[in-house]
Design an enzyme around this catalytic site. Sequence first.
Site, PDB file in Angstrom:
ATOM      1  N   ARG B 227       0.843  -1.186   0.000  1.00  0.00           N
ATOM      2  CA  ARG B 227       0.000   0.000   0.000  1.00  0.00           C
ATOM      3  C   ARG B 227       0.882   1.242   0.000  1.00  0.00           C
ATOM      4  NH1 ARG B 227      -3.120  -3.150  -1.419  1.00  0.00           N
ATOM      5  NH2 ARG B 227      -5.103  -3.789  -0.476  1.00  0.00           N
ATOM      6  N   HIS B 275      -0.891  -0.422 -10.019  1.00  0.00           N
ATOM      7  CA  HIS B 275      -1.424  -1.431  -9.084  1.00  0.00           C
ATOM      8  C   HIS B 275      -1.771  -2.726  -9.844  1.00  0.00           C
ATOM      9  CE1 HIS B 275      -3.108  -1.578  -4.796  1.00  0.00           C
ATOM     10  NE2 HIS B 275      -2.885  -2.806  -5.205  1.00  0.00           N
TER      11      HIS B 275
END
Lengths: 317, 317
Positions: B227, B275
Amino acid sequence: MSILLNNNGYDNRSWLEALSRLMPERRIHIFPEIDDIEAIRKEIEFAVVWDHPRGDLIRYPNLRAILLLGAGTEAIDQETQLPDVPVVRLVDPEVLNDMALYALYWVMNFHRQYDRYREQQRDAHWQRHEICAPQDYRVTVLGLGMVGRTVASTLARNGYQLSGWDRFPQEIEDVHCFSGDTQLASAFADTDVLVNCLPLNAATQHFIDRHLLALMPQGSYLINVSRGAVINDQHLIEQLDNGHIAHAVLDAFASEPLPQANPFWHHSKVTVTPHMSGATYARSAARLVADNIQRIENGAQPFPLHQPAGISSAQAC
Amino acid sequence: MSILLNNNGYDNRSWLEALSRLMPERRIHIFPEIDDIEAIRKEIEFAVVWDHPRGDLIRYPNLRAILLLGAGTEAIDQETQLPDVPVVRLVDPEVLNDMALYALYWVMNFHRQYDRYREQQRDAHWQRHEICAPQDYRVTVLGLGMVGRTVASTLARNGYQLSGWDRFPQEIEDVHCFSGDTQLASAFADTDVLVNCLPLNAATQHFIDRHLLALMPQGSYLINVSRGAVINDQHLIEQLDNGHIAHAVLDAFASEPLPQANPFWHHSKVTVTPHMSGATYARSAARLVADNIQRIENGAQPFPLHQPAGISSAQAC
């Protein structure tokens, strides 16, 4: 008794240092830096060489073995006169692993579309592309000698769908093996990426030509980690230009260093690397050479022995 | 009884299709495309969701489980009121493998100096660079939950020298595991590449700051597959600009999609990917969701259950 060392001008000092450390009792002569070679011919027992001048190896009357400084044998195979001693190839597991990881890197580069993401970054463009799972991404390894087997096993172990082709039947865990001329078309037709690991010999010269490339699916990829002359360069460029082959990654060339004027350098669908996929370093390989010399001294068989060319592609890599 | 499906606007159709095929007997309502949500609240037994609107999940009186559509739990952890039902994370072995291969690709990119070879090709420059063996190239994985363990094991299996750090002691074959605050400096100091796999929670927000980055060796690399907010972006840019960190590969960001104006996009020492290191696809993951619903129906425990945040970084990934 002594050792003749000739890594063809490349990195002789590292080899001298590494071999001297492992065999301090032996004199090591670096070829051709020898004042009076005639005076030492008789004392040479082992020739540790790569691309040695043709016709020279027959002139050491007490030679007991020729230990090559690489896995390829195309140079020694061109000797017309060789002494009747074992010829031992250098097959370093570290080098095989390096070559397998090179193939894995470029397979992932294609499968995961990393070049597309590199381009998107230039445009600050955020977009994720759907891809198939590794087990649905098909890689075919051509030539299942020691290099090919390691490449295929490494790719399979990391989740890719692996096939392999060799002139003779082979068995490798998790790899669907094809063999012989009759199964060549199937091996080429059913693949996303072809990895060439064939050794260079009379049977494989320009083996990958326009006919074989045309059998591959539209938009598939080629990686070459063996020898340049296995590919017909003109035919490859033709198949890249007409869009049939999407991209080629080449680590080996018919002439090395690759000449400045060679069209591969600036072809937008070709990646050139300077024969670095599995460089042999004295750091790890000197131990293998010293161990083979010790085996011969003990009356045991050195490993791996070179078989005369043209017998089986599976025995060379 | 029915299922509430909400993948937060992304790819709901693939999920609907895949789940319907696996559980044809169930009605599946896509949130928020429901005409009269009040009329169906009572029939919802399972909420299959990702980033669901806060405060909504408490309003289904017959809810039996919340099944998250990803491994991260930072969104659900911010709910102040949750029904007393199991929360199940989605940890897809295919996604873990994809993330591990992403890390392996970029570790190889640094170790084998592929960007340098790409530059050399532009100049038609043939030069091979000596590199250390993979077993001497040191990679440290931060956070040894399910992602971190898979990343570390995959890299070790491919020959790299692996260390790992987690808040709590861990054991992984072929990985030198550090733990706790007292061993943090050792984990950072002894590495060529750091791969961040820490989950995001109160304890890990901006965990990788200038102090930790300064502990890394001069010229080392950073890869982030977890993250964005685990890293202090300003501190990272500072350590890139002063040359201490050679390059960072970032797949996750505090705000996604990464805003056009974010300096990471055009920083010469940063690689941005959208991502994509381990995207969850309905193709493989719907089976895991359906299996967990079946387990609950059978009175068995679904897997993996989410523990309240902040207990152990090893339990989250």
